[in-house]
Design an enzyme around this catalytic site. Structure first.
Site, PDB file in Angstrom:
ATOM      1  N   GLU A  83       0.798  -1.231   0.000  1.00 24.91           N
ATOM      2  CA  GLU A  83       0.000   0.000   0.000  1.00 24.91           C
ATOM      3  C   GLU A  83       0.833   1.286   0.000  1.00 24.91           C
ATOM      4  OE1 GLU A  83      -4.194  -0.516   1.670  1.00 24.91           O
ATOM      5  OE2 GLU A  83      -2.877  -1.090   3.325  1.00 24.91           O
ATOM      6  N   HIS A 102      -0.590   5.433   7.667  1.00 20.77           N
ATOM      7  CA  HIS A 102      -1.761   4.627   7.324  1.00 20.77           C
ATOM      8  C   HIS A 102      -1.881   3.527   8.371  1.00 20.77           C
ATOM      9  CE1 HIS A 102      -4.589   1.971   5.537  1.00 20.77           C
ATOM     10  NE2 HIS A 102      -3.686   1.019   5.374  1.00 20.77           N
ATOM     11  N   HIS A 104      -4.704   0.572  10.607  1.00 21.73           N
ATOM     12  CA  HIS A 104      -5.969  -0.170  10.699  1.00 21.73           C
ATOM     13  C   HIS A 104      -6.519  -0.003  12.111  1.00 21.73           C
ATOM     14  CE1 HIS A 104      -3.953  -2.874   7.429  1.00 21.73           C
ATOM     15  NE2 HIS A 104      -4.334  -1.710   6.954  1.00 21.73           N
ATOM     16  N   HIS A 172     -11.551  -0.857   6.371  1.00 18.95           N
ATOM     17  CA  HIS A 172     -10.100  -1.000   6.247  1.00 18.95           C
ATOM     18  C   HIS A 172      -9.334  -0.238   7.334  1.00 18.95           C
ATOM     19  CE1 HIS A 172      -6.455  -0.479   3.255  1.00 18.95           C
ATOM     20  NE2 HIS A 172      -6.076  -0.792   4.465  1.00 18.95           N
TER      21      HIS A 172
HETATM   22 ZN   LIG Z   1      -4.066  -0.958   4.964  1.00 23.80          ZN
END
Ligand SMILES: [Zn+2]
Length: 242
Positions: A83, A102, A104, A172
């Site tokens: 990602e 980023h 979760h 996500h």
């Molecule tokens: Zn992710």
């Protein structure tokens, strides 16, 4: 051992990125998944992030330099995060963004999956005044595995983020931006906490009184002014220098 290309980033940035990875793992904002990156301070058209590895284990030797298309430099055969396009496409569209996280982060997930908006409930989450859009990956690609695994998906995510500080990703996680590694780390930690507190507040008698836009803007500036304090504490703990 094969030689990997030398990073063009400063040593200070490399140290901050290693610390940032471990701090986010320490706060359980990242587990084995998720990542932090920084725009390269010597080559602003590139960015630095770890190879695909659990953030708590990241060292300076794991950092890779990626080009504007999120691809490793020639000669670097290490496996990058799938990602990484999240980061590259945000740096492309937001020239003032210097760091991206980023995650979760669990408490934000309900806000990406329902109609309830994530809003700033206290001063540490004040940067959310900008609004927190939700990225719906299906709008870009009906058949998806939820991962932002190429440039078109990265572009679509960057479009959803727009000029905001945080974007949720349905089913996500989330992505936050900052003017440096400390601010992006701070925002990732307090997005998670704000989400947790907002969920708790829904159990009590409402309506919930959120920060006004003006309070949000002012408090965001105040938090920038005191960022050095938590950063010094977190970094000392994460790098084991007590
Ligand atoms: Zn992710």
């Amino acid at each position: 051992m094969k030689k990997t290309p030398k990073l063009s980033a400063s040593r200070a940035l490399v140290e901050d990125l290693v610390a940032g990875s471990r701090i986010l793992a320490m706060h359980e904002v990242l587990d084995a998944y998720g990542h932090i990156s920084a725009r390269c301070d010597k080559r602003p058209d590139r960015f630095i992030m770890s190879r695909s590895r659990a953030p708590a284990l990241v060292t300076a030797a794991d950092l890779m330099e990626l080009d504007a298309d999120s691809e490793p430099l020639p000669g670097d055969k290490r496996k990058g995060f799938i990602e990484r396009y999240i980061h590259g496409e945000i740096y492309r569209t937001r020239p003032h963004v210097m760091a991206v996280v980023h995650s979760h982060s669990p408490s934000v997930i309900p806000f990406g999956a329902t109609r309830t908006k994530l809003r700033p409930i206290y001063h540490m989450g004040s940067f959310l005044w900008s609004g927190v859009p939700v990225f719906e990956i299906r709008k870009k690609r009906e058949n998806n595995d939820l991962l932002v695994r190429d440039r078109p998906l990265g572009q679509a995510l960057a479009e959803s983020l727009g000029g905001c500080n945080c974007v949720l990703m349905r089913g996500h996680g989330m992505t936050v931006v900052g003017d440096g590694v400390p601010e992006a780390v701070f925002r990732a930690i307090y997005t998670e906490m704000n989400a947790r507190l907002q969920l708790q507040a829904t159990l009590l008698e409402g309506p919930i009184e959120f920060l006004s836009e003006e309070e949000g803007k002012r408090s965001t500036v105040s938090n920038r002014g005191t960022l050095e304090r938590p950063w010094e504490l977190w970094k000392t703990k994460a790098l084991g220098r007590k």
